[in-house]
Design a protein around this motif. Structure first.
Motif, PDB file in Angstrom:
ATOM      1  N   TYR A 209       1.740 -23.378   4.144  1.00 62.15           N
ATOM      2  CA  TYR A 209       1.257 -23.719   2.728  1.00 62.15           C
ATOM      3  C   TYR A 209      -0.094 -22.975   2.288  1.00 62.15           C
ATOM      4  N   ALA A 210      -0.567 -22.278   3.407  1.00 64.57           N
ATOM      5  CA  ALA A 210      -1.932 -21.593   3.006  1.00 64.57           C
ATOM      6  C   ALA A 210      -1.995 -20.080   3.850  1.00 64.57           C
ATOM      7  N   LEU A 211      -0.880 -19.427   3.865  1.00 63.92           N
ATOM      8  CA  LEU A 211      -0.912 -18.317   4.497  1.00 63.92           C
ATOM      9  C   LEU A 211      -1.839 -17.153   3.569  1.00 63.92           C
ATOM     10  N   GLU A 212      -2.561 -16.289   4.453  1.00 64.37           N
ATOM     11  CA  GLU A 212      -3.455 -15.392   3.793  1.00 64.37           C
ATOM     12  C   GLU A 212      -2.841 -14.111   3.421  1.00 64.37           C
ATOM     13  N   ARG A 213      -3.095 -13.540   2.307  1.00 62.28           N
ATOM     14  CA  ARG A 213      -2.678 -11.988   2.132  1.00 62.28           C
ATOM     15  C   ARG A 213      -3.750 -10.999   1.991  1.00 62.28           C
ATOM     16  N   VAL A 214      -3.513  -9.819   2.096  1.00 62.21           N
ATOM     17  CA  VAL A 214      -4.464  -8.822   1.762  1.00 62.21           C
ATOM     18  C   VAL A 214      -4.384  -8.107   0.456  1.00 62.21           C
ATOM     19  N   THR A 215      -5.146  -7.891  -0.375  1.00 59.28           N
ATOM     20  CA  THR A 215      -5.144  -7.375  -1.834  1.00 59.28           C
ATOM     21  C   THR A 215      -4.946  -5.715  -1.856  1.00 59.28           C
ATOM     22  N   VAL A 216      -4.027  -5.320  -2.470  1.00 59.40           N
ATOM     23  CA  VAL A 216      -3.843  -3.956  -2.572  1.00 59.40           C
ATOM     24  C   VAL A 216      -4.183  -3.491  -3.874  1.00 59.40           C
ATOM     25  N   ARG A 217      -5.169  -2.654  -4.062  1.00 56.16           N
ATOM     26  CA  ARG A 217      -5.733  -2.122  -5.483  1.00 56.16           C
ATOM     27  C   ARG A 217      -5.577  -0.797  -5.795  1.00 56.16           C
ATOM     28  N   ARG A 218      -5.898  -0.779  -7.162  1.00 56.30           N
ATOM     29  CA  ARG A 218      -5.957   0.721  -7.567  1.00 56.30           C
ATOM     30  C   ARG A 218      -6.879   1.553  -6.636  1.00 56.30           C
ATOM     31  N   SER A 219      -8.113   0.990  -6.057  1.00 55.74           N
ATOM     32  CA  SER A 219      -8.896   1.699  -5.525  1.00 55.74           C
ATOM     33  C   SER A 219      -8.529   1.761  -4.001  1.00 55.74           C
ATOM     34  N   THR A 220      -7.552   1.200  -3.472  1.00 56.06           N
ATOM     35  CA  THR A 220      -7.073   1.336  -2.002  1.00 56.06           C
ATOM     36  C   THR A 220      -6.573   2.662  -1.795  1.00 56.06           C
ATOM     37  N   GLY A 221      -7.320   3.422  -0.882  1.00 51.63           N
ATOM     38  CA  GLY A 221      -7.061   4.704  -0.546  1.00 51.63           C
ATOM     39  C   GLY A 221      -5.997   4.650   0.699  1.00 51.63           C
ATOM     40  N   ILE A 222      -5.263   5.552   0.939  1.00 53.81           N
ATOM     41  CA  ILE A 222      -4.326   5.640   2.080  1.00 53.81           C
ATOM     42  C   ILE A 222      -4.907   5.293   3.596  1.00 53.81           C
ATOM     43  N   ALA A 223      -5.946   5.733   3.545  1.00 57.48           N
ATOM     44  CA  ALA A 223      -6.681   5.546   4.877  1.00 57.48           C
ATOM     45  C   ALA A 223      -7.022   3.884   5.109  1.00 57.48           C
ATOM     46  N   GLU A 224      -7.455   3.491   4.006  1.00 57.36           N
ATOM     47  CA  GLU A 224      -7.828   2.009   4.060  1.00 57.36           C
ATOM     48  C   GLU A 224      -6.635   1.070   4.140  1.00 57.36           C
ATOM     49  N   PHE A 225      -5.523   1.542   3.252  1.00 58.71           N
ATOM     50  CA  PHE A 225      -4.413   0.895   3.549  1.00 58.71           C
ATOM     51  C   PHE A 225      -3.766   0.997   5.037  1.00 58.71           C
ATOM     52  N   GLU A 226      -3.944   2.012   5.569  1.00 61.16           N
ATOM     53  CA  GLU A 226      -3.521   1.934   6.944  1.00 61.16           C
ATOM     54  C   GLU A 226      -4.242   1.006   7.847  1.00 61.16           C
ATOM     55  N   ARG A 227      -5.552   0.947   7.546  1.00 58.86           N
ATOM     56  CA  ARG A 227      -6.467  -0.055   8.426  1.00 58.86           C
ATOM     57  C   ARG A 227      -5.823  -1.378   7.957  1.00 58.86           C
ATOM     58  N   LEU A 228      -5.577  -1.765   6.689  1.00 53.00           N
ATOM     59  CA  LEU A 228      -4.975  -3.175   6.555  1.00 53.00           C
ATOM     60  C   LEU A 228      -3.822  -3.528   7.146  1.00 53.00           C
ATOM     61  N   VAL A 229      -2.655  -2.551   7.272  1.00 51.48           N
ATOM     62  CA  VAL A 229      -1.781  -2.873   7.869  1.00 51.48           C
ATOM     63  C   VAL A 229      -1.753  -2.969   9.254  1.00 51.48           C
ATOM     64  N   GLU A 230      -2.591  -2.126   9.931  1.00 50.45           N
ATOM     65  CA  GLU A 230      -2.882  -2.171  11.329  1.00 50.45           C
ATOM     66  C   GLU A 230      -3.917  -3.245  11.828  1.00 50.45           C
ATOM     67  N   GLY A 231      -4.485  -4.073  10.820  1.00 51.45           N
ATOM     68  CA  GLY A 231      -5.239  -5.048  11.026  1.00 51.45           C
ATOM     69  C   GLY A 231      -6.545  -4.578  11.812  1.00 51.45           C
ATOM     70  N   ARG A 232      -7.025  -3.500  11.239  1.00 48.04           N
ATOM     71  CA  ARG A 232      -8.315  -3.080  11.722  1.00 48.04           C
ATOM     72  C   ARG A 232      -9.600  -2.856  10.691  1.00 48.04           C
ATOM     73  N   GLY A 233     -10.533  -3.776  10.926  1.00 46.86           N
ATOM     74  CA  GLY A 233     -11.485  -3.996  10.190  1.00 46.86           C
ATOM     75  C   GLY A 233     -11.286  -4.637   8.600  1.00 46.86           C
ATOM     76  N   VAL A 234     -10.281  -5.540   8.692  1.00 49.02           N
ATOM     77  CA  VAL A 234      -9.984  -6.292   7.437  1.00 49.02           C
ATOM     78  C   VAL A 234     -11.103  -7.021   7.172  1.00 49.02           C
ATOM     79  N   GLY A 235     -11.890  -7.580   7.927  1.00 47.43           N
ATOM     80  CA  GLY A 235     -13.060  -8.462   7.484  1.00 47.43           C
ATOM     81  C   GLY A 235     -14.296  -7.578   6.782  1.00 47.43           C
ATOM     82  N   ARG A 236     -14.390  -6.271   7.238  1.00 44.46           N
ATOM     83  CA  ARG A 236     -15.359  -5.558   6.834  1.00 44.46           C
ATOM     84  C   ARG A 236     -14.839  -4.944   5.557  1.00 44.46           C
TER      85      ARG A 236
END
Length: 266
Positions: A209-236
């Motif tokens: 009941y508290a699972l986290e998600r990552v936000t995909v925005r207008r400003s999310t480029g494809i390189a950043e999107f790839e890092r998100l789904v691969e779990g690289r540098g999400v905190g940064r």
């Protein structure tokens, strides 16, 4: 990325020219299609929220490189633009609908952009998309007194069950805000899994009941999107968001204490 950590992507509007209120959290149809191609090319296996809950509860395990594709609120572009891109790759996804914002007999007004009709929602469900709850009128649930909170959660569940012929299993908190009280009521209302935001990867220890998600925005480029789904540098990537979230969480807790004190005096 560890198989025990799952990227849950949070989308809102998918549109060429969204309303100003939804622009920042929107993505263009071209960007969405490109992101879906990347998931396919990288071998990701999209699940619904219900499928994730079932796998974690049963201990049956997850496929290699799982991902969840979720949409909040119920914007019309999910049907017009996202559905064809999902269908191209035979991807599963979950829509969290604010039932009082959708076009039709339950519309209470207040929607920020063009919303889905119930006919379109039914077509999404028929295509295999899971339809979950997102409250009735999209308030900050943790700021509501118990009677209003129960109404928002139960009304949403009732409307979805009536319109779709099946009670929803999953829920997402509007704005990502919840509390122990909110989570308890969502569970008691019959939902089996609920998603927040958090801008981190989902993991079983977070609880269903508290699972986290990552936000995909207008400003999310494809390189950043790839890092998100691969779990690289999400905190940064979301460092600034988390700082703002902590500050606003303190403000909201203070506001809630003041509201309760006022109610007690009355």
């Amino acid at each position: 990325m560890s198989a025990s950590r799952v990227p849950i992507l949070m989308y809102h509007a998918v549109a060429h020219a969204p309303a100003r209120a939804t622009y920042g959290l929107s993505v263009s149809p071209h960007a969405f299609a490109r992101q879906m191609r990347l998931l396919a090319d990288r071998g990701f296996h999209p699940l619904t929220a219900e499928e994730l809950a079932t796998a974690w509860r049963s201990g049956s395990g997850l496929p290699r490189k799982p991902v969840l594709i979720t949409f909040d609120d119920g914007y019309e572009g999910v049907h017009r633009h996202a559905l064809p891109a999902l269908a191209e790759h035979r991807f599963r996804a979950t829509l969290f609908a604010s039932t009082g914002w959708l076009r039709g007999p339950h519309d209470t007004g207040g929607a920020l952009d063009l919303m889905l009709s119930w006919g379109q929602v039914k077509e999404l469900a028929a295509s295999g998309m899971e339809i979950g709850g997102h409250s009735h009128t999209h308030p900050e649930l943790d700021q509501l007194p118990d009677d209003q909170l129960w109404f928002e959660v139960l009304k949403c569940r009732e409307v979805l069950a009536t319109e779709l012929g099946r009670a929803p299993v999953s829920f997402a908190y509007p704005y990502g805000y919840s509390s122990r009280r909110v989570r308890r009521i969502v569970r008691a209302a019959g939902f089996g899994i609920s998603l927040a935001v958090g801008n981190g990867l989902a993991a079983r220890p977070q609880g269903p009941y508290a699972l986290e998600r990552v936000t995909v925005r207008r400003s999310t480029g494809i390189a950043e999107f790839e890092r998100l789904v691969e779990g690289r540098g999400v905190g940064r990537i979301f460092a600034r968001d988390r700082t703002l979230t902590k500050g606003y969480a303190l403000y909201r807790r203070t506001r809630q204490v003041v509201r309760k004190a006022t109610e007690t005096r009355v």
